[in-house]
Design an enzyme around this catalytic site. Structure first.
Site, short mmCIF file in Angstrom:
data_model
loop_
_atom_site.label_atom_id
_atom_site.label_comp_id
_atom_site.label_asym_id
_atom_site.label_seq_id
_atom_site.Cartn_x
_atom_site.Cartn_y
_atom_site.Cartn_z
N LYS A 23 0.84 -1.21 0.00
CA LYS A 23 0.00 0.00 0.00
C LYS A 23 0.88 1.26 0.00
CE LYS A 23 -1.84 1.60 4.05
NZ LYS A 23 -1.50 3.02 4.20
N ASN A 24 1.88 1.27 0.87
CA ASN A 24 2.66 2.51 1.04
C ASN A 24 3.63 2.78 -0.10
OD1 ASN A 24 1.28 2.98 3.36
ND2 ASN A 24 3.00 2.57 4.76
N CYS B 11 -5.45 12.73 13.41
CA CYS B 11 -5.91 11.37 13.16
C CYS B 11 -5.68 10.57 14.42
CB CYS B 11 -5.24 10.76 11.94
SG CYS B 11 -3.66 10.03 12.27
N ARG C 106 0.21 14.37 13.52
CA ARG C 106 0.79 14.17 12.18
C ARG C 106 0.79 15.42 11.29
NH1 ARG C 106 -1.25 8.34 10.10
NH2 ARG C 106 0.71 8.32 9.00
N ASP D 140 4.64 0.49 12.06
CA ASP D 140 3.45 -0.21 11.54
C ASP D 140 3.39 -1.68 11.98
OD1 ASP D 140 2.64 2.11 10.39
OD2 ASP D 140 3.07 1.54 8.32
N ARG E 84 -8.68 -0.78 4.62
CA ARG E 84 -7.80 0.25 4.04
C ARG E 84 -6.44 -0.33 3.69
NH1 ARG E 84 -6.49 4.71 7.74
NH2 ARG E 84 -5.13 5.04 5.97
C1 UD1 Z 1 4.23 6.85 6.53
C2 UD1 Z 1 3.41 5.62 6.28
C3 UD1 Z 1 2.85 5.07 7.58
C4 UD1 Z 1 3.97 4.85 8.58
C5 UD1 Z 1 4.83 6.10 8.72
C6 UD1 Z 1 6.08 5.89 9.56
C7 UD1 Z 1 2.56 6.01 4.05
C8 UD1 Z 1 1.40 6.31 3.18
N1 UD1 Z 1 2.34 5.97 5.37
O1 UD1 Z 1 3.35 7.83 7.09
O2 UD1 Z 1 2.20 3.83 7.32
O3 UD1 Z 1 3.43 4.55 9.86
O4 UD1 Z 1 5.28 6.55 7.43
O5 UD1 Z 1 6.85 4.87 9.04
O6 UD1 Z 1 3.64 5.77 3.58
N2 UD1 Z 1 6.23 14.68 10.86
C9 UD1 Z 1 6.32 16.02 11.18
N3 UD1 Z 1 6.17 16.93 10.16
C10 UD1 Z 1 5.96 16.55 8.87
C11 UD1 Z 1 5.87 15.18 8.56
C12 UD1 Z 1 6.02 14.26 9.58
O7 UD1 Z 1 6.52 16.39 12.33
O8 UD1 Z 1 5.83 17.43 7.99
C13 UD1 Z 1 6.38 13.67 11.94
C14 UD1 Z 1 5.12 12.84 12.17
O9 UD1 Z 1 4.20 13.49 13.01
C15 UD1 Z 1 5.70 11.58 12.79
C16 UD1 Z 1 7.05 11.44 12.07
O10 UD1 Z 1 7.35 12.72 11.52
O11 UD1 Z 1 5.93 11.80 14.18
C17 UD1 Z 1 7.09 10.42 10.97
O12 UD1 Z 1 5.95 10.59 10.14
P1 UD1 Z 1 5.98 10.28 8.58
O13 UD1 Z 1 7.16 9.44 8.24
O14 UD1 Z 1 5.80 11.55 7.84
O15 UD1 Z 1 4.67 9.41 8.42
P2 UD1 Z 1 3.79 9.36 7.11
O16 UD1 Z 1 4.67 9.64 5.95
O17 UD1 Z 1 2.55 10.14 7.30
#
Ligand code: UD1
Length: 421
Positions: free
Chosen positions: A22-23, A116, A121, A309, A401
């Protein structure tokens, strides 16, 4: 709403074919926005989040046709440059359209994803990165409005971007934006997840100039245009990990097919610490368990660390394994929603800040439980499979999902799961 009814304590035996990730599929589908040519993708999993992405891309104007095995996408004429709240709120990864729309069309308007279940996030790192590339960004009525129309030919400019936290979708968004920017972009502290590499490899086949994939420094030389290509989506390492933990908990012997064990190092090592036997072949992982497990300590970290995950699934396993264990979540602030439901099934777990302290060795017993997010739901399925008696899981739309044909795949290897409406 659908529910799952699980009769526990059947041992699992047989082969499971692991689906596409999915990711990896979500960002690669969205990568179709970067070219007017045809992108053909295979091994795309059949999931709710994929349907949401297809709907979003169709709304933007992407022509999409699907058959059993592949999806073709052509983003020739785009009608909208905005991702509305209704679509973004059901799937946070929709924010990935921001980078491609902005770099190809010079503007984009994307609803802020909002909170969420597993934490706030934010997307500040995505936004700051695009600003460093010269975009003008304002936040207005819950939308991110981004433009590069003030720049020559409305093209983003290459930049050196240090991301102060490792972010998977942040790295993907900025990498896609940089492919069509003017000059060189350097992403420092980039995510090294295999799904980021899969996206990068697809972009390279489309003509992008990217180096350093899989390291924390990814360098992108912008090009004028990207073209179409064919790409097979990588396997889902989280789905594979979930089936391996299920077999460890229930006992039996299963073989996950279509996988690459090199991309699952941390999960395989932790499973081996529980005492199960694991055999690794070219594209298969076989696990053999007698159901008697030692609990393991772990801490979630960005790849190659232990994946967040898979945290919920290991908490469920530790609850029935021998010994006291500590599971520390360092990626998301509120990712222990499964704990209170597991406690209802007989688990003994205390939460201290971001650590779950689990007193194992308890026999889990069936109960009525509620799924709260995707991976929390998976941990409840695993607990239900290992528990004595019947477990009823409500709100399983979360599972749909992210897990393709979950009950069919489990039932094929001996589980007793029924979906009722
Ligand atoms: C992706 C995955 C999700 C997985 C996560 C961590 C997808 C579609 N989803 O989510 O399944 O659990 O990686 O491996 O690929 N953060 C900030 N600012 C930002 C972006 C992120 O502070 O602009 C923080 C987030 O709150 C979190 C951390 O960085 O604490 C990591 O999040 P991130 O790697 O961005 O998760 P996703 O990409 O949303």
């Amino acid at each position: 709403m659908d529910k799952l009814i699980i009769q526990g304590q059947s041992k699992l035996f047989g082969d499971v074919l692991i689906s596409g990730a999915k990711n990896a599929a979500l960002p690669i589908l969205i990568g179709s926005l970067l070219t007017s040519d045809k992108l053909t993708l295979t091994n795309v999993p059949k999931l709710f989040d994929i349907n949401t992405t297809v709907k979003l891309l169709q709304f933007l104007g992407v022509g999409i046709s699907k058959d059993e095995d592949s999806i073709e996408l052509i983003a020739k004429s785009i009608n909208h440059i905005d991702a509305p709240y209704d679509l973004v709120k059901t799937m946070r990864a929709s924010v990935l359209v921001l980078g491609p729309l902005l770099s190809r069309f010079g503007k984009a308007r994307v609803s802020l994803p909002g909170g969420c279940a597993i934490g706030s996030r934010p997307v500040d790192i995505h936004i700051r990165g695009l600003e460093a590339m010269g975009a003008k960004i304002t936040i207005d009525q819950g939308y991110i409005n981004a433009s590069s129309e003030h720049l020559p030919d409305a093209k983003l400019l290459g930049a050196k971007i240090y991301m102060d936290q490792v972010t998977v979708t942040g790295t993907e968004n900025l990498m896609m934006a940089a492919t069509l920017a003017r000059g060189e972009t350097v992403l420092e502290n980039a995510a090294k997840e295999p799904e980021v590499i899969d996206l990068g490899n697809c972009l390279i086949k489309m003509g992008a100039k990217i180096s350093g994939l899989g390291t924390d420094k990814v360098i992108i030389q912008g090009v004028e245009n990207l073209s179409g290509t064919n790409h097979r989506i990588m396997f889902d390492r989280i789905e594979a990990g979930t089936y391996l933990v299920a077999a460890a908990m229930t006992g039996g012997e299963i073989c996950c097919q279509g996988v690459d064990a090199d991309q699952m190092g941390a999960v395989i090592q932790k499973l081996q610490e529980t005492g199960v036997k694991i055999r690794i072949d070219k594209d298969k992982i076989t696990i053999k368990s007698d159901g008697r497990l030692k609990a393991v300590n772990l801490k979630t970290l960005p790849y190659p660390g232990f994946p967040t995950d898979m945290q919920a699934q290991f908490v469920a396993m530790n609850a029935m394994a021998d010994g006291v264990s500590e599971v520390t979540e360092t990626i998301f602030e509120n990712r222990f929603m499964h704990v209170q439901e597991l406690v209802r099934m007989g688990a003994i777990i205390d939460i201290k800040q971001n650590t779950a302290i689990i007193r194992g060795g308890e026999e889990l017993c069936g109960a009525n439980v509620m799924a709260t997010d995707l991976r929390a739901s998976a941990s409840l399925v695993l607990a239900g499979l290992a528990a004595k008696g019947e477990t009823i899981i409500e709100r399983i739309y979360h599972l749909d999902r992210g897990y393709e044909s979950l009950e069919e795949k489990f039932n094929q290897i001996g589980a007793k799961i029924k979906r009722i409406n």
